[in-house]
Design an enzyme around this catalytic site. Sequence first.
Site, PDB file in Angstrom:
ATOM      1  CE  LYS A  74      -1.651   2.771   2.992  1.00  0.00           C
ATOM      2  NZ  LYS A  74      -1.659   4.041   2.321  1.00  0.00           N
ATOM      3  N   GLY A  99       7.137   5.228   8.020  1.00  0.00           N
ATOM      4  CA  GLY A  99       6.350   6.543   8.306  1.00  0.00           C
ATOM      5  C   GLY A  99       6.476   7.095   9.565  1.00  0.00           C
ATOM      6  CB  SER A 100       4.149   9.116  11.413  1.00  0.00           C
ATOM      7  OG  SER A 100       3.113   8.643  11.759  1.00  0.00           O
ATOM      8  CB  THR A 101       6.823   7.765  16.139  1.00  0.00           C
ATOM      9  OG1 THR A 101       8.224   7.866  15.367  1.00  0.00           O
ATOM     10  CG2 THR A 101       6.901   6.886  17.328  1.00  0.00           C
ATOM     11  CB  ALA A 102       1.578   8.836  15.570  1.00  0.00           C
ATOM     12  CB  THR A 103       1.260   5.711  11.393  1.00  0.00           C
ATOM     13  OG1 THR A 103       0.783   6.821  10.904  1.00  0.00           O
ATOM     14  CG2 THR A 103       0.614   4.429  10.648  1.00  0.00           C
ATOM     15  CB  ALA A 104       5.287   2.786  14.056  1.00  0.00           C
ATOM     16  CD  GLU A 106      13.033   4.972   8.101  1.00  0.00           C
ATOM     17  OE1 GLU A 106      13.184   5.660   8.950  1.00  0.00           O
ATOM     18  OE2 GLU A 106      12.747   4.891   6.974  1.00  0.00           O
ATOM     19  CB  CYS A 145      13.170   9.671   7.570  1.00  0.00           C
ATOM     20  SG  CYS A 145      14.185   8.346   6.614  1.00  0.00           S
ATOM     21  CD  GLU A 154      10.250  12.940  11.104  1.00  0.00           C
ATOM     22  OE1 GLU A 154      10.901  12.558  10.420  1.00  0.00           O
ATOM     23  OE2 GLU A 154       9.123  12.366  11.375  1.00  0.00           O
TER      24      GLU A 154
END
Length: 487
Positions: A178, A231-236, A253, A287, A391
Amino acid sequence: MSKDIKYLVLENYIGGKFVPCSRLIDSFNPSTGEVYCKVPDSGPEEVDAAVKAAKEAFPDWSAKSPAERSKVLNKLADLIEARLEEFAQAESRDQGKTITFARNVDIPRSAYNFRFFASSVLHHTNDCSQMDHMGCLNYTVRCPVGVAGLISPWNLPLYLLTWKIAPAVATGNTVVAKPSEMTSVTAWMMCQLLEEAGFPPGVVNIVFGTGPRAGDALVSHPDVPLISFTGSTATARLITERSAPYCKKLSLELGGKNPAIIFADADMEQCISTTVRSSFSNQGEICLCTSRIFVERSIYPEFLTRFVEAARLWKTGVPSDPSNDNGALISKEHLQKVKSYVALALTEGAQVHCGEGVDKLTLPQHNAGGYFMMPTIISGVKDSSALMQEEIFGPVTCVTPFDEEEEVISRANGVRYGLSATVWTRDVGRVHRVARKLQAGLVWTNCWLVRDLNLPFGGMKHSGIGREGGKDSYHFFTEVKAITIKH
């Protein structure tokens, strides 16, 4: 009199066929702010169909030899290279990056990702140990995991998508990928080449859509045992929660708040030119970009003056102009977010030396609605400020002085991230000493973004889990099995 606008309409690629989607999302050209493309808004139904296709293709694809799979990967690299200009134009239009960056970085690296893993998969070895006193021989084998779920970001669209697809299929997995809904075009174009390259139906499936719908369905699917996400830490965090009931393998990552540490003995010319590039390349939407610059106090005034002068020469403008260094940011919302950090800096008493609110950017009328922002340098920011802790992911960097080596190491490590760092000094002992103490997955000295794809890539702390790269990707996309034979 209204004009009929013809949009590019993308379709999912499932089981070797393009499949239309009943729901579509608007995709904008960042350099104009206008809708130009319609992207599938896929959900659980489309993801499930893709997973089924990948699952059906897995037995035959995993049974092929590494050499057979390698041949297919190299053929796809050939096909992408033959269409390099077409892909570069599409990537520039879709993401907002300059045509020069897409030509020289994104598309060549996308093709090379396939070449690299086509080669490396042929050269891995397994472990063996003897237990003669027991009449036993032990050895390991590595097997593909199954259906790999791959989620890639919008900043380096095809570059980072292929960084995941290539090792996954080289090692015998099938994939459901995706891409970001904001930058889907080059992934769709690549799908048009898969059959000619020799990929059997179902080996590579691309499902377009948003994270909350398509992404969530993918990471929580019981038949997808492995997830690679950039992607972002929040999504992870959400991915970790949604995948936890299924004990999936995860490679995450994530973001960075990358420091540059510049000692008084640094090569000033090389340091300034490289730090401008490391701070502002690709609109600062990498990043690995430098967003905190620590300069030894004795050279701080000179560095700041020359750094601002050099940043003002870094041209921002229409992406199709090859003379421009930066294009447009990805979206209106992201531009507003990045600008909000500059506004915050002013309320905190910091000084903005160039860029946002200081220099004027002149654009053609056609691009007046685009999401442009000039390189912005800020000083006088406290380490506790959001500008030094969060970030920003845009063309904004903060410069601050330091006095002692141990002090700057502590300050550089004083964030939740730990992706990369750069160190500028001629002192070899200091190079090794500081590099070991920095909490970062990658440390560059007197350079930036020099990458050997054999080496591990990834971050510490909130910058991610796991590593990818030659051997690390091989280990992630396979399961190891120990076999003991008594003779």
